[in-house]
Write an enzyme that holds these catalytic residues in place. Structure first.
Site, PDB file in Angstrom:
ATOM      1  N   ASP A 271      10.913  41.231   9.929  1.00  0.00           N
ATOM      2  CA  ASP A 271       9.819  40.890   9.019  1.00  0.00           C
ATOM      3  C   ASP A 271       9.567  41.917   7.916  1.00  0.00           C
ATOM      4  O   ASP A 271       9.813  43.108   8.083  1.00  0.00           O
ATOM      5  CB  ASP A 271       8.523  40.748   9.819  1.00  0.00           C
TER       6      ASP A 271
ATOM      7  N   HIS B 130      10.694  44.856  12.262  1.00  0.00           N
ATOM      8  CA  HIS B 130      10.391  44.988  10.834  1.00  0.00           C
ATOM      9  C   HIS B 130      11.466  45.809  10.123  1.00  0.00           C
ATOM     10  O   HIS B 130      11.968  46.794  10.683  1.00  0.00           O
ATOM     11  CB  HIS B 130       9.040  45.674  10.634  1.00  0.00           C
TER      12      HIS B 130
HETATM   13 ZN   LIG Z   1       4.627  40.767   8.566  1.00  0.00          ZN
END
Ligand SMILES: [Zn+2]
Length: 200
Positions: free
Chosen positions: A21, A168
């Site tokens: 992400d 992430h």
């Molecule tokens: Zn996010």
């Protein structure tokens, strides 16, 4: 397409969906792509519209490597579920266009609300555009930089919770994320897991 949040893998009961992400990011996305390639793993990249617009070369590299795209809104507003539908609509549809333009025409197949701030309206809107609402089952907390070993342990201990694991590739120093992926992907394979995509 269902507007329900998907918590299943196209690889079945021992399938794992790696999701990445907040990028793309010029420092971290190439490193994540390398680890995935080295392990033969395909993942889903939930991209922020402004990031995609700023780094179209990275969006194209993600697509070229066989990964899938996910709309993670224009500006990652984790309170968007408290805001008007017109605002939610712009966040989702503008990002869809930004990502599709950056990719050279490949559309995002999923929609993930920032911080999980879904609403029934936003889920239906995303599904109407062919983007399945995407949640997660394992939050590695890599964003908080708990240490590589802690990220690996979270994945190994919680992978039984469900198939979709959250990582992430932007928003700060993601070296722990890269190192954790390098350790945990082969370990999951040894345990009989295989890697795929969230069901659409
Ligand atoms: Zn996010």
């Amino acid at each position: 397409m269902s507007a329900d949040i998907v918590h299943a893998s196209d690889r079945g009961a021992r399938g794992v969906n790696i999701t990445i992400d907040d990028g793309p990011d010029p420092v971290w996305t190439p490193q994540v792509l390398r680890v995935l390639r080295d392990n033969g793993v395909k993942a889903t990249f939930c991209m922020v519209g402004t990031q995609a617009e700023a780094h179209p070369d990275l969006v194209k590299a993600v697509v070229a490597a066989g990964h899938r795209l996910c709309d993670h809104t224009v500006s990652h507003d984790t309170a968007m579920d408290t805001k008007p539908e017109s605002y939610q609509s712009r966040q989702i549809l503008d990002a869809e266009h930004m990502i599709t333009r950056a990719s050279g025409g490949v559309r995002p197949q999923y929609y993930r609300a920032p911080g999980g701030a879904f609403t029934p309206y936003s889920r239906r809107l995303a599904a109407s555009r062919g983007m399945r609402p995407l949640g997660w089952n394992v939050d590695t907390k890599d964003f908080e930089r708990p240490g590589t070993a802690a990220i690996v342990a979270t994945v190994e201990n919680q992978v039984g919770n469900g198939p979709t694991v959250l990582f992430h590739d932007a928003g700060g120093d993601r070296s722990q994320t890269v190192a954790a992926l390098r350790e945990v992907l082969p370990r999951l394979k040894q345990r009989g897991y295989s890697f795929g995509f969230p069901v659409r």
